[in-house]
Design a protein around this motif. Structure first.
Motif, PDB file in Angstrom:
ATOM      1  N   VAL A  62      26.314  44.986 -14.157  1.00  0.00           N
ATOM      2  CA  VAL A  62      25.674  46.300 -14.278  1.00  0.00           C
ATOM      3  C   VAL A  62      25.666  46.760 -15.735  1.00  0.00           C
ATOM      4  N   THR A  63      26.788  46.594 -16.412  1.00  0.00           N
ATOM      5  CA  THR A  63      26.818  47.036 -17.812  1.00  0.00           C
ATOM      6  C   THR A  63      25.894  46.186 -18.668  1.00  0.00           C
ATOM      7  N   GLU A  64      25.784  44.906 -18.344  1.00  0.00           N
ATOM      8  CA  GLU A  64      24.913  44.010 -19.117  1.00  0.00           C
ATOM      9  C   GLU A  64      23.441  44.400 -18.992  1.00  0.00           C
ATOM     10  N   TYR A  65      23.024  44.729 -17.770  1.00  0.00           N
ATOM     11  CA  TYR A  65      21.608  44.955 -17.509  1.00  0.00           C
ATOM     12  C   TYR A  65      21.194  46.416 -17.483  1.00  0.00           C
ATOM     13  N   GLN A  66      22.159  47.340 -17.393  1.00  0.00           N
ATOM     14  CA  GLN A  66      21.795  48.753 -17.346  1.00  0.00           C
ATOM     15  C   GLN A  66      22.317  49.540 -18.541  1.00  0.00           C
ATOM     16  N   LEU A  67      23.611  49.448 -18.818  1.00  0.00           N
ATOM     17  CA  LEU A  67      24.169  50.298 -19.869  1.00  0.00           C
ATOM     18  C   LEU A  67      23.903  49.759 -21.269  1.00  0.00           C
ATOM     19  N   LYS A  68      24.030  48.454 -21.471  1.00  0.00           N
ATOM     20  CA  LYS A  68      23.778  47.895 -22.803  1.00  0.00           C
ATOM     21  C   LYS A  68      22.375  48.227 -23.322  1.00  0.00           C
ATOM     22  N   PRO A  69      21.318  48.064 -22.522  1.00  0.00           N
ATOM     23  CA  PRO A  69      19.985  48.411 -23.037  1.00  0.00           C
ATOM     24  C   PRO A  69      19.849  49.889 -23.417  1.00  0.00           C
ATOM     25  N   VAL A  70      20.503  50.766 -22.663  1.00  0.00           N
ATOM     26  CA  VAL A  70      20.419  52.199 -22.974  1.00  0.00           C
ATOM     27  C   VAL A  70      21.142  52.487 -24.288  1.00  0.00           C
ATOM     28  N   LEU A  71      22.351  51.929 -24.457  1.00  0.00           N
ATOM     29  CA  LEU A  71      23.081  52.142 -25.706  1.00  0.00           C
ATOM     30  C   LEU A  71      22.330  51.538 -26.884  1.00  0.00           C
ATOM     31  N   SER A  72      21.675  50.409 -26.670  1.00  0.00           N
ATOM     32  CA  SER A  72      20.855  49.798 -27.728  1.00  0.00           C
ATOM     33  C   SER A  72      19.669  50.682 -28.085  1.00  0.00           C
ATOM     34  N   TYR A  73      19.069  51.307 -27.081  1.00  0.00           N
ATOM     35  CA  TYR A  73      17.957  52.225 -27.338  1.00  0.00           C
ATOM     36  C   TYR A  73      18.389  53.333 -28.297  1.00  0.00           C
ATOM     37  N   PHE A  74      19.619  53.804 -28.141  1.00  0.00           N
ATOM     38  CA  PHE A  74      20.153  54.854 -29.009  1.00  0.00           C
ATOM     39  C   PHE A  74      20.665  54.295 -30.343  1.00  0.00           C
ATOM     40  N   LYS A  75      20.384  53.013 -30.596  1.00  0.00           N
ATOM     41  CA  LYS A  75      20.743  52.317 -31.842  1.00  0.00           C
ATOM     42  C   LYS A  75      22.229  51.982 -31.945  1.00  0.00           C
ATOM     43  N   GLY A  76      22.939  51.961 -30.811  1.00  0.00           N
ATOM     44  CA  GLY A  76      24.353  51.616 -30.824  1.00  0.00           C
ATOM     45  C   GLY A  76      24.567  50.125 -31.010  1.00  0.00           C
ATOM     46  N   LEU A  77      25.637  49.782 -31.687  1.00  0.00           N
ATOM     47  CA  LEU A  77      26.047  48.381 -31.834  1.00  0.00           C
ATOM     48  C   LEU A  77      27.054  48.095 -30.725  1.00  0.00           C
ATOM     49  N   ILE A  78      26.732  47.138 -29.865  1.00  0.00           N
ATOM     50  CA  ILE A  78      27.560  46.872 -28.698  1.00  0.00           C
ATOM     51  C   ILE A  78      28.441  45.652 -28.957  1.00  0.00           C
TER      52      ILE A  78
END
Length: 180
Positions: free
Chosen positions: A119-135
């Motif tokens: 879930v974090t790979e496919y849902q949360l990571k893309p959202v944090l990336s959209y906000f320009k976060g480095l994961i």
């Protein structure tokens, strides 16, 4: 550096404890780090309706500003119905597009099924990336069996080691960003 942890759970303690463990691990590695836990169940965050931030209540304003003023962040969520919590998604909907630019954004998730780590790979990571976060690469999924049923503390040594590695990776990456 200021590290802010956000627990996106509105019920239970596991996610909040897991996020707090990351904060404690970061301070263990670098005592100069200022850490703050934002537990969403302690705030009355308004539903995002697309209005300017100034139109929302004081809790919403306060939480958003704490997030925006952080140097780096760790987000925690239980996995419900194969998804992040609605409370966490609502909070993210209140943030500006570049909210996490030049910020490391770690992830901790809790859940009953081993399959929920995706879930974090496919849902949360893309959202944090959209906000320009480095994961970071070392994000942590914690199966509910890794917690003591009575105290809800993490009892799995391997999970605790992964939490420490996540904290160390986040510090390393954020220092690299700050020193560029």
């Amino acid at each position: 550096m200021k590290l802010v942890g956000i627990s996106g759970a509105l019920a239970g303690e596991k996610t909040s404890l897991a996020v707090n463990d990351v904060l404690v691990a970061a301070q263990h590695s670098d005592p100069s780090i200022q850490a703050e836990l934002i537990d969403l169940k302690e705030y009355e965050i308004e539903f995002a309706v697309g209005a300017p931030l100034a139109d929302y209540n004081e809790d919403t304003w306060d939480v958003v500003n704490k997030i925006l003023s952080a140097d780096f962040l760790v987000f925690g969520t239980p996995i419900y119905q194969a998804s992040i919590t609605g409370a966490l998604k609502n909070l993210l909907d209140l943030l500006p597009e570049n909210a996490f630019k030049y910020k490391v954004t770690g992830i901790v998730a809790t859940g009953w099924s081993e399959k929920h780590f995706l879930v974090t790979e496919y849902q949360l990571k893309p959202v944090l990336s959209y906000f320009k976060g480095l994961i970071p690469t070392g994000n942590v999924f914690i199966h509910n069996d890794s917690f003591n049923e009575e105290s809800e503390e993490i009892t799995d040594r391997y999970v605790s080691e992964r939490i420490q590695k996540l904290a160390d990776e986040m510090i390393y990456l954020q220092r690299g960003i700050n020193n560029r």
